[in-house]
Design an enzyme around this catalytic site. Structure first.
Site, mmCIF file in Angstrom:
data_model
loop_
_atom_site.group_PDB
_atom_site.id
_atom_site.type_symbol
_atom_site.label_atom_id
_atom_site.label_comp_id
_atom_site.label_asym_id
_atom_site.label_seq_id
_atom_site.Cartn_x
_atom_site.Cartn_y
_atom_site.Cartn_z
ATOM 1 N N LYS A 198 -9.201 -3.681 0.369
ATOM 2 C CA LYS A 198 -9.793 -3.661 1.940
ATOM 3 C C LYS A 198 -10.708 -2.511 1.584
ATOM 4 O O LYS A 198 -10.176 -1.206 0.848
ATOM 5 C CB LYS A 198 -8.780 -3.298 2.619
ATOM 6 N N GLY A 377 0.032 8.345 -2.454
ATOM 7 C CA GLY A 377 -1.196 8.517 -1.135
ATOM 8 C C GLY A 377 -1.289 10.193 -0.799
ATOM 9 O O GLY A 377 -2.450 10.526 -0.469
#
Ligand code: AMP
Length: 397
Positions: A198, A377
């Protein structure tokens, strides 16, 4: 950068935040000890100086209380094997078990504290809890890059109690130095290869990168949002309808900043989201109804590989297609090969963030690129914001 190399640990007890968040099987055996091995150089530097080591880590996601399956006691004997010496273990990271074990610790010895996340104050970043952890030692070392994007007690808040005695371990120092090579000291042309499912999770990263790169290559599921935004027909490909404006803004910003933006020109489509789906190669702007783009096409592959091979600095995050399915992995594999080829030609290449690391490992290329980041992350957040709480806590007073 202040690292363990700039500090003499002789006679000092070092409180070291490591990332021992290793996967365990149902019998509590470690299935991958990479993270433990990564911390050994830092631990050994402290011991070789004549210091003592107090290790703290989290393991898994316990619900703020003791849970057998998340106890760090399961890793004690393996840690002992790796370090070649017995490891002391405290059944809590604060309170009497920890303070008395830390007080009794002799130079040259290693103490592992129980899982920090058995206390909710860890992730809450509670100052009094951080102070208790700090009271165990004389100097703070952070070597847990994977949690450096969290302002937790043991990763960030604790540094306040060591204004003059806080340094990076080798894992942290390495990660920070390598990311800075891409973000701040990069040789041009700089190319970012962005893929994955995405666009939504990567908008800020892309926006921030536009000031630092020459070429932006877009692949993976996010490409179809760009295509649709520009008026193409995407069939049943993954599209984020609410991100069409943002895709157009990225196109506009790239142009304004002089960044060459590469969007696929062809795609391999399937008639279902499955490896066995029927497939064909089509022009990117005319995907037939009922078909979805699952990989970049051969013409795109060639254009992208040429850009990559002419780059001097490359950052890769996210696969070009559904690389987990062998019929749709070609584009991702081709990008990995192009990055390896560019690296051989002298380019600096950094692979980071979840699935691109999985891809580079799948094709056994990890040794043939410049650096594979361990902190998914944390890496992405560093690129996004240009800093991390755990890094700032050591670098700034
Ligand atoms: P991310 O975590 O955002 O990097 O996304 C990685 C995932 O994106 C992988 O599991 C891929 O299978 C998936 N992906 C890549 N290309 C596509 C695509 N064209 N359609 C759907 N999913 C994709």
């Amino acid at each position: 950068m202040k690292t363990v190399d700039n500090y003499n640990f002789k006679g000092k007890k070092a409180v070291v935040r490591v990332d021992f968040n290793v996967p365990l099987d149902a019998q509590f055996a470690i299935t991958d000890d990479t993270r433990m091995r990564a911390a050994l150089p830092t631990i050994n530097k402290i011991l070789n100086d004549g210091g003592a080591v107090i290790l703290m880590s989290h393991l898994g996601r316990p619900k703020d209380v003791f849970e057998e399956k998340y106890s760090l006691k399961h890793i004690v004997s393996h840690l002992g094997n790796l370090l070649g010496k017995p490891i002391k273990f405290a059944t809590d990271c604060i309170g009497q078990p920890a303070t008395s074990a830390a007080a009794a610790l002799q130079m040259g010895e290693v103490l592992l504290l129980e899982n920090l996340r058995f206390h909710k104050q860890e992730t809450a970043g509670t100052e009094s809890f951080a102070q208790e952890l700090a009271s165990h030692g004389d100097v703070y070392v952070n070597d847990a890059f994977g949690t450096a994007h969290r302002a937790h007690a043991s990763t960030t808040i604790i540094a306040r109690f060591f204004p003059n005695d806080k340094v990076f371990g080798y894992v942290m120092a390495n990660e920070v130095a390598n990311i800075n090579k891409v973000l701040n000291n990069s040789e041009k042309p700089v190319t970012a290869v962005m893929g994955g499912a995405k666009v939504s999770g990567k908008i800020l990263i892309i926006e921030n990168l536009l000031d630092k790169i020459n070429n932006l290559i877009i692949g993976g599921g996010m490409a179809y949002t760009f295509i649709k935004a520009q008026g193409g027909k995407v069939g049943s490909s993954l599209v984020e309808e609410d991100k069409l404006d943002i895709a157009l803004k990225i196109v506009k910003d790239a142009k304004a900043k002089g960044v060459n933006l590469y969007i696929p020109v062809d795609t391999i489509v399937g008639d279902a989201f499955a490896n066995e789906a029927n497939k064909q190669t089509v022009d990117i702007n005319t995907i037939p109804d009922g078909w979805m783009g699952l990989d970049i096409g051969p013409a795109t592959e060639k254009i992208y590989a040429d850009v990559i091979k002419n780059s001097k600095t490359i950052l890769w995050n996210g696969p070009m297609g559904v690389f987990e399915m062998s019929n749709f992995e070609h584009g991702t594999k081709a990008m990995a090969e192009a990055i390896v080829a560019a690296t051989k030609l002298g380019a600096y290449s950094l692979i980071g963030g979840g699935d691109s690391v999985a891809a580079i490992n799948k094709y056994h290329f990890a040794e043939q690129v410049s650096y594979v980041s361990t902190g998914g992350g944390a890496l992405l957040e560093y690129i996004e914001s240009g800093s991390l709480p755990g890094v700032d806590a050591i670098e700034k007073n």
